[in-house]
Design a protein around this motif. Structure first.
Motif, PDB file in Angstrom:
ATOM      1  N   GLU A   1       0.896  -1.317   0.017  1.00 44.35           N
ATOM      2  CA  GLU A   1      -0.022  -0.028  -0.089  1.00 44.35           C
ATOM      3  C   GLU A   1       0.853   1.177  -0.148  1.00 44.35           C
ATOM      4  N   PHE A   2       2.065   1.285   0.476  1.00 41.47           N
ATOM      5  CA  PHE A   2       2.968   2.252   0.394  1.00 41.47           C
ATOM      6  C   PHE A   2       3.521   2.634  -0.908  1.00 41.47           C
ATOM      7  N   MET A   3       3.688   1.548  -1.395  1.00 42.34           N
ATOM      8  CA  MET A   3       4.400   1.993  -3.066  1.00 42.34           C
ATOM      9  C   MET A   3       3.104   2.188  -3.957  1.00 42.34           C
ATOM     10  N   CYS A   4       2.215   3.073  -3.819  1.00 41.15           N
ATOM     11  CA  CYS A   4       1.258   3.379  -4.618  1.00 41.15           C
ATOM     12  C   CYS A   4      -0.131   2.304  -4.613  1.00 41.15           C
ATOM     13  N   ALA A   5      -1.011   2.562  -5.274  1.00 40.95           N
ATOM     14  CA  ALA A   5      -2.492   1.894  -5.334  1.00 40.95           C
ATOM     15  C   ALA A   5      -2.160   0.404  -5.435  1.00 40.95           C
ATOM     16  N   ALA A   6      -2.925  -0.203  -4.333  1.00 45.24           N
ATOM     17  CA  ALA A   6      -2.935  -1.460  -4.547  1.00 45.24           C
ATOM     18  C   ALA A   6      -4.309  -2.244  -4.228  1.00 45.24           C
TER      19      ALA A   6
ATOM     20  N   PRO B   1      -3.395  -2.060  -9.837  1.00 49.64           N
ATOM     21  CA  PRO B   1      -4.544  -1.811 -10.838  1.00 49.64           C
ATOM     22  C   PRO B   1      -4.238  -2.079 -12.333  1.00 49.64           C
ATOM     23  N   GLU B   2      -2.965  -1.770 -12.801  1.00 49.85           N
ATOM     24  CA  GLU B   2      -2.487  -2.050 -13.979  1.00 49.85           C
ATOM     25  C   GLU B   2      -2.671  -3.570 -14.590  1.00 49.85           C
ATOM     26  N   ARG B   3      -2.921  -4.669 -13.642  1.00 53.97           N
ATOM     27  CA  ARG B   3      -2.745  -5.805 -13.882  1.00 53.97           C
ATOM     28  C   ARG B   3      -4.160  -6.372 -14.211  1.00 53.97           C
ATOM     29  N   LEU B   4      -5.307  -5.488 -13.872  1.00 53.49           N
ATOM     30  CA  LEU B   4      -6.705  -5.820 -14.151  1.00 53.49           C
ATOM     31  C   LEU B   4      -6.962  -5.440 -15.494  1.00 53.49           C
ATOM     32  N   ALA B   5      -7.885  -6.151 -16.200  1.00 52.98           N
ATOM     33  CA  ALA B   5      -8.209  -5.831 -17.576  1.00 52.98           C
ATOM     34  C   ALA B   5      -9.677  -5.806 -17.749  1.00 52.98           C
ATOM     35  N   LEU B   6     -10.311  -4.992 -18.785  1.00 53.65           N
ATOM     36  CA  LEU B   6     -11.727  -4.778 -19.013  1.00 53.65           C
ATOM     37  C   LEU B   6     -11.939  -6.080 -20.074  1.00 53.65           C
ATOM     38  N   LEU B   7     -12.949  -6.841 -19.629  1.00 57.26           N
ATOM     39  CA  LEU B   7     -13.406  -7.917 -20.497  1.00 57.26           C
ATOM     40  C   LEU B   7     -14.623  -7.808 -21.082  1.00 57.26           C
ATOM     41  N   ASP B   8     -14.642  -8.476 -22.239  1.00 62.63           N
ATOM     42  CA  ASP B   8     -15.852  -8.656 -22.969  1.00 62.63           C
ATOM     43  C   ASP B   8     -16.629  -9.889 -22.312  1.00 62.63           C
TER      44      ASP B   8
ATOM     45  N   VAL C   1     -14.403   0.295  -9.170  1.00 64.95           N
ATOM     46  CA  VAL C   1     -15.365  -0.664  -9.274  1.00 64.95           C
ATOM     47  C   VAL C   1     -15.912  -1.221  -8.137  1.00 64.95           C
ATOM     48  N   ARG C   2     -17.467  -1.128  -7.989  1.00 68.18           N
ATOM     49  CA  ARG C   2     -17.806  -1.838  -6.661  1.00 68.18           C
ATOM     50  C   ARG C   2     -18.506  -3.110  -7.057  1.00 68.18           C
ATOM     51  N   PRO C   3     -17.703  -4.299  -6.852  1.00 67.55           N
ATOM     52  CA  PRO C   3     -18.372  -5.487  -7.274  1.00 67.55           C
ATOM     53  C   PRO C   3     -19.469  -6.033  -6.922  1.00 67.55           C
ATOM     54  N   ASP C   4     -20.213  -6.692  -7.767  1.00 66.71           N
ATOM     55  CA  ASP C   4     -21.659  -7.314  -7.635  1.00 66.71           C
ATOM     56  C   ASP C   4     -21.717  -8.215  -6.000  1.00 66.71           C
ATOM     57  N   ALA C   5     -20.760  -8.938  -5.920  1.00 66.72           N
ATOM     58  CA  ALA C   5     -20.607  -9.791  -4.885  1.00 66.72           C
ATOM     59  C   ALA C   5     -20.676  -9.106  -3.412  1.00 66.72           C
ATOM     60  N   CYS C   6     -20.305  -7.793  -3.334  1.00 69.30           N
ATOM     61  CA  CYS C   6     -19.979  -7.106  -2.148  1.00 69.30           C
ATOM     62  C   CYS C   6     -20.104  -5.601  -2.212  1.00 69.30           C
ATOM     63  N   GLY C   7     -20.758  -5.063  -1.177  1.00 69.38           N
ATOM     64  CA  GLY C   7     -20.926  -3.591  -1.285  1.00 69.38           C
ATOM     65  C   GLY C   7     -19.914  -2.682  -0.496  1.00 69.38           C
ATOM     66  N   ASP C   8     -19.149  -3.362   0.232  1.00 77.13           N
ATOM     67  CA  ASP C   8     -18.174  -2.520   0.816  1.00 77.13           C
ATOM     68  C   ASP C   8     -16.644  -2.332  -0.002  1.00 77.13           C
ATOM     69  N   VAL C   9     -16.413  -3.152  -0.745  1.00 71.69           N
ATOM     70  CA  VAL C   9     -15.085  -3.304  -1.554  1.00 71.69           C
ATOM     71  C   VAL C   9     -15.054  -2.264  -2.652  1.00 71.69           C
ATOM     72  N   VAL C  10     -14.031  -1.651  -2.830  1.00 70.37           N
ATOM     73  CA  VAL C  10     -13.798  -1.017  -4.335  1.00 70.37           C
ATOM     74  C   VAL C  10     -12.653  -1.566  -4.861  1.00 70.37           C
ATOM     75  N   VAL C  11     -12.776  -1.934  -6.092  1.00 73.25           N
ATOM     76  CA  VAL C  11     -11.623  -2.344  -6.714  1.00 73.25           C
ATOM     77  C   VAL C  11     -10.986  -1.419  -7.675  1.00 73.25           C
ATOM     78  N   PHE C  12      -9.563  -1.100  -7.599  1.00 74.18           N
ATOM     79  CA  PHE C  12      -9.005  -0.146  -8.479  1.00 74.18           C
ATOM     80  C   PHE C  12      -8.502  -0.822  -9.666  1.00 74.18           C
ATOM     81  N   ALA C  13      -8.771  -0.270 -11.075  1.00 75.54           N
ATOM     82  CA  ALA C  13      -8.247  -0.926 -12.140  1.00 75.54           C
ATOM     83  C   ALA C  13      -7.683   0.142 -13.014  1.00 75.54           C
ATOM     84  N   GLU C  14      -6.588   0.118 -13.902  1.00 74.83           N
ATOM     85  CA  GLU C  14      -6.293   1.118 -14.976  1.00 74.83           C
ATOM     86  C   GLU C  14      -6.596   0.673 -16.274  1.00 74.83           C
ATOM     87  N   VAL C  15      -7.144   1.379 -17.086  1.00 74.40           N
ATOM     88  CA  VAL C  15      -7.787   1.092 -18.245  1.00 74.40           C
ATOM     89  C   VAL C  15      -7.546   2.156 -19.183  1.00 74.40           C
TER      90      VAL C  15
END
Length: 132
Positions: free
Chosen positions: A16-21, A58-65, A92-106
Motif C-alpha cells: 500500500e505504501f508503494m502506490c495504489a494496490a 490496478p494495471e494488472r486488471l483488464a476490461l473483459l468482454d 469498481v464496486r463488485p456485485d458480490a460485495c457492497g463495501d469493497v472498491v476495486v481499482f483498475a487502470e484502463v
C-alpha cells in the motif's frame, strides 16, 4: 530494486505504501484460495496454505468482454474515475460485495465511466501473496 518491491511486496504495508494496490484477505479452503471480500474462489495452484492477503496492482486488471477468458474475473459498477493522460483509474464496486472498491487502470478512451457495468479479469500469477 524498486520495481521488484512494487511487483512483489513483502508485506501489506509495503504494497500500500508503494502506490495504489488492491489488497484482499484470503483463506485456504481445501485446494482453493477464497477471497471473501470479492466472493471469489480461485484454484489453489501454488498458493500458500495459510491465511494472508492477495495483492494486485490496478494495471494488472483488464476490461473483459463477455466472451473473454481470465484466470479470475469479477463484475461490478464503476463508481468513480480519474483520468491520468492516456489511461484512467476506475473504481469498481463488485456485485458480490457492497463495501469493497476495486481499482483498475484502463485506456482513457474506454467507455468505463461512472455508472457503467464492467467485467474485470486478471491472471492469478500476476497477484502477490503476503501474510502480514
Amino acid at each position: 530494486p524498486p520495481l521488484e518491491i512494487y511487483e512483489r511486496p513483502g508485506s501489506r504495508f509495503v504494497a500500500e505504501f508503494m502506490c495504489a494496490a488492491n489488497v484482499w484477505s484470503t483463506r485456504r479452503v481445501g485446494v482453493a484460495l477464497v477471497l471473501p471480500e470479492l466472493g471469489l474462489r480461485l484454484a489453489g495452484g501454488g498458493a500458500p496454505g495459510r491465511e494472508g492477503y492477495l495483492v494486485l496492482r490496478p494495471e494488472r486488471l483488464a476490461l473483459l468482454d463477455d466472451a473473454d477468458a481470465a484466470g479470475a474475473s469479477l463484475s461490478g459498477v464503476v463508481v468513480d474515475e480519474f483520468v491520468l493522460g492516456s489511461r484512467k483509474q476506475i473504481h469498481v464496486r463488485p456485485d458480490a460485495c457492497g463495501d469493497v472498491v476495486v481499482f483498475a487502470e484502463v485506456p482513457a478512451g474506454s467507455g468505463a465511466g461512472p455508472g457503467a457495468r464492467v467485467r474485470l479479469g486478471f491472471a492469478v500469477a500476476d497477484a502477490g501473496f503476503v501474510t502480514e
